[in-house]
Design a protein around this motif. Structure first.
Motif, mmCIF file in Angstrom:
data_model
loop_
_atom_site.group_PDB
_atom_site.id
_atom_site.type_symbol
_atom_site.label_atom_id
_atom_site.label_comp_id
_atom_site.label_asym_id
_atom_site.label_seq_id
_atom_site.Cartn_x
_atom_site.Cartn_y
_atom_site.Cartn_z
ATOM 1 N N VAL A 103 0.460 -1.512 0.226
ATOM 2 C CA VAL A 103 0.148 0.152 -0.083
ATOM 3 C C VAL A 103 0.750 1.601 -0.326
ATOM 4 O O VAL A 103 1.927 1.107 1.036
ATOM 5 C CB VAL A 103 -1.028 -0.491 1.390
ATOM 6 C CG1 VAL A 103 -1.717 1.316 1.184
ATOM 7 C CG2 VAL A 103 -1.783 -1.159 0.996
ATOM 8 N N VAL A 104 0.972 2.251 -0.683
ATOM 9 C CA VAL A 104 1.328 3.631 -1.234
ATOM 10 C C VAL A 104 0.805 4.418 -0.306
ATOM 11 O O VAL A 104 1.377 5.045 0.329
ATOM 12 C CB VAL A 104 1.364 3.983 -2.590
ATOM 13 C CG1 VAL A 104 2.121 5.205 -2.608
ATOM 14 C CG2 VAL A 104 2.359 3.153 -3.241
ATOM 15 N N ALA A 105 -0.720 4.096 -0.155
ATOM 16 C CA ALA A 105 -0.894 5.115 0.465
ATOM 17 C C ALA A 105 -2.669 4.369 0.205
ATOM 18 O O ALA A 105 -3.212 4.442 -0.323
ATOM 19 C CB ALA A 105 -1.959 6.378 -0.637
ATOM 20 N N ALA A 106 -3.281 4.982 1.371
ATOM 21 C CA ALA A 106 -4.966 4.515 2.092
ATOM 22 C C ALA A 106 -5.963 5.049 2.286
ATOM 23 O O ALA A 106 -5.549 6.264 2.750
ATOM 24 C CB ALA A 106 -4.385 3.393 3.336
ATOM 25 N N HIS A 107 -7.288 4.965 1.503
ATOM 26 C CA HIS A 107 -8.529 5.969 1.660
ATOM 27 C C HIS A 107 -8.576 6.094 3.471
ATOM 28 O O HIS A 107 -7.925 4.918 4.316
ATOM 29 C CB HIS A 107 -9.179 4.631 1.416
ATOM 30 C CG HIS A 107 -9.994 3.953 1.970
ATOM 31 N ND1 HIS A 107 -9.306 2.760 1.505
ATOM 32 C CD2 HIS A 107 -10.955 3.608 2.649
ATOM 33 C CE1 HIS A 107 -9.894 1.699 2.250
ATOM 34 N NE2 HIS A 107 -10.926 2.467 3.572
ATOM 35 N N ASP A 108 -9.285 7.672 3.687
ATOM 36 C CA ASP A 108 -8.983 7.777 5.255
ATOM 37 C C ASP A 108 -10.397 8.352 5.039
ATOM 38 O O ASP A 108 -11.176 8.550 4.688
ATOM 39 C CB ASP A 108 -8.037 7.837 5.668
ATOM 40 C CG ASP A 108 -7.936 9.386 4.614
ATOM 41 O OD1 ASP A 108 -8.624 10.699 4.377
ATOM 42 O OD2 ASP A 108 -6.858 9.884 4.626
ATOM 43 N N GLU A 109 -10.302 9.114 6.203
ATOM 44 C CA GLU A 109 -11.958 9.603 6.235
ATOM 45 C C GLU A 109 -11.998 10.793 5.698
ATOM 46 O O GLU A 109 -13.271 11.164 5.108
ATOM 47 C CB GLU A 109 -12.124 10.571 7.827
ATOM 48 C CG GLU A 109 -11.283 11.307 8.054
ATOM 49 C CD GLU A 109 -9.332 10.927 8.464
ATOM 50 O OE1 GLU A 109 -8.714 11.847 8.762
ATOM 51 O OE2 GLU A 109 -9.110 9.586 8.817
ATOM 52 N N ILE A 110 -10.930 11.377 4.486
ATOM 53 C CA ILE A 110 -11.322 12.547 3.692
ATOM 54 C C ILE A 110 -11.844 11.766 2.707
ATOM 55 O O ILE A 110 -11.847 12.121 1.437
ATOM 56 C CB ILE A 110 -9.966 13.200 3.744
ATOM 57 C CG1 ILE A 110 -9.116 14.127 5.124
ATOM 58 C CG2 ILE A 110 -9.734 14.104 2.243
ATOM 59 C CD1 ILE A 110 -7.774 14.928 4.313
ATOM 60 N N GLY A 111 -11.390 10.564 2.430
ATOM 61 C CA GLY A 111 -11.307 9.563 1.210
ATOM 62 C C GLY A 111 -10.117 8.910 0.659
ATOM 63 O O GLY A 111 -9.348 8.748 1.182
ATOM 64 N N GLY A 112 -10.525 8.335 -0.945
ATOM 65 C CA GLY A 112 -10.182 7.632 -1.529
ATOM 66 C C GLY A 112 -8.740 8.314 -1.836
ATOM 67 O O GLY A 112 -8.838 9.375 -2.177
ATOM 68 N N CYS A 113 -7.590 7.729 -2.165
ATOM 69 C CA CYS A 113 -6.116 8.279 -3.022
ATOM 70 C C CYS A 113 -6.601 7.099 -4.917
ATOM 71 O O CYS A 113 -7.121 5.734 -4.652
ATOM 72 C CB CYS A 113 -5.350 7.556 -2.198
ATOM 73 S SG CYS A 113 -5.241 8.153 -0.752
ATOM 74 N N GLY A 114 -5.908 8.501 -5.063
ATOM 75 C CA GLY A 114 -6.241 7.771 -6.862
ATOM 76 C C GLY A 114 -5.608 7.870 -7.261
ATOM 77 O O GLY A 114 -5.304 9.585 -7.479
ATOM 78 N N ASP A 115 -5.760 7.735 -9.315
ATOM 79 C CA ASP A 115 -5.090 8.149 -9.830
ATOM 80 C C ASP A 115 -3.874 8.405 -9.685
ATOM 81 O O ASP A 115 -3.022 9.990 -10.120
ATOM 82 C CB ASP A 115 -6.014 10.044 -10.615
ATOM 83 C CG ASP A 115 -7.285 9.632 -11.023
ATOM 84 O OD1 ASP A 115 -7.305 8.609 -11.259
ATOM 85 O OD2 ASP A 115 -8.357 10.407 -10.241
ATOM 86 N N PRO A 116 -3.185 7.693 -9.836
ATOM 87 C CA PRO A 116 -1.132 8.260 -9.531
ATOM 88 C C PRO A 116 -0.552 8.112 -10.799
ATOM 89 O O PRO A 116 -1.536 7.513 -11.801
ATOM 90 C CB PRO A 116 -1.172 6.389 -8.915
ATOM 91 C CG PRO A 116 -2.042 5.319 -9.386
ATOM 92 C CD PRO A 116 -3.441 5.981 -9.836
ATOM 93 N N ALA A 117 0.503 8.574 -10.327
ATOM 94 C CA ALA A 117 1.416 8.762 -11.530
ATOM 95 C C ALA A 117 2.524 8.141 -10.767
ATOM 96 O O ALA A 117 2.965 9.355 -9.764
ATOM 97 C CB ALA A 117 1.270 10.253 -12.150
ATOM 98 N N LEU A 118 3.735 8.300 -11.299
ATOM 99 C CA LEU A 118 5.598 8.475 -11.068
ATOM 100 C C LEU A 118 6.723 8.744 -11.524
ATOM 101 O O LEU A 118 6.096 9.412 -12.515
ATOM 102 C CB LEU A 118 5.681 6.378 -11.031
ATOM 103 C CG LEU A 118 4.940 5.125 -10.290
ATOM 104 C CD1 LEU A 118 4.857 4.589 -10.692
ATOM 105 C CD2 LEU A 118 5.259 5.472 -8.657
#
Length: 176
Positions: A103-118
């Motif tokens: 897991v790089v970044a997990a969803h939390d109370e703010i919302g999900g994490c997505g649309d990643p770029a490297l």
């Protein structure tokens, strides 16, 4: 090697969007097709407690390993702010085998994490994973632009850093 890795990521995206039956990437990793090219399935719906995977990104780390990230869509195929995590896998043998999911970044109370770029910093070798956190493109309030850094060629990832205060303003006149 890069071309093969890009084809691998694209194949994972196509299989995810196709909506057919799947064989878990945890069970079957490699397949040689009629054209003689060996392919690996990197992200497969159902693996690592997902419903779907979308939005893959891929780079070659400074040590030559292939590092890829994608949206792990937990409940459905919908967009942010749904329960979405950014996950990563890496290969040290040109895409033949892949590490367990990280897991790089997990969803939390703010919302999900997505649309990643490297992005790979060619001088330091650090890999930056940049993504949206919270709302997606279609909500009234903007999402948070965030990033995580890997200092060990994608094996582990640091804490999420929100850069919205550096790039967005709340001033009605638009002043930074």
């Amino acid at each position: 090697m890069i071309r093969k890795a890009i084809m691998t990521g694209a194949a994972a995206l196509v299989l995810t969007a196709a909506g057919g039956s799947y064989v878990s990437a945890q069970q079957v990793h490699n397949e040689t097709w009629a054209d003689g090219v060996e392919r690996s399935l990197v992200y497969c719906p159902g693996d690592f407690d997902s419903k779907f995977y979308r939005i893959p990104a891929i780079v070659t780390a400074k040590d030559g390993s292939i590092v890829t990230v994608a949206d792990k869509r937990i409940e459905h195929n919908g967009d942010l702010p749904a329960k979405i995590d950014v996950v990563s896998r890496r290969s040290t043998d040109g895409g033949r085998t892949w590490s367990p999911y990280v897991v790089v970044a997990a969803h939390d109370e703010i919302g999900g994490c997505g649309d990643p770029a490297l992005v790979v910093d060619e001088k330091t070798g650090q890999i930056f994973c940049i993504f949206t956190h919270g709302n997606g493109l279609w909500q009234k309030e903007p999402g948070h632009i965030s990033f995580c850094v890997s200092k060990d060629n994608g094996r582990t990832w640091g804490k999420m850093t929100d850069i919205n205060p550096q790039i967005l303003t709340t001033d009605p006149a638009g002043k930074q």
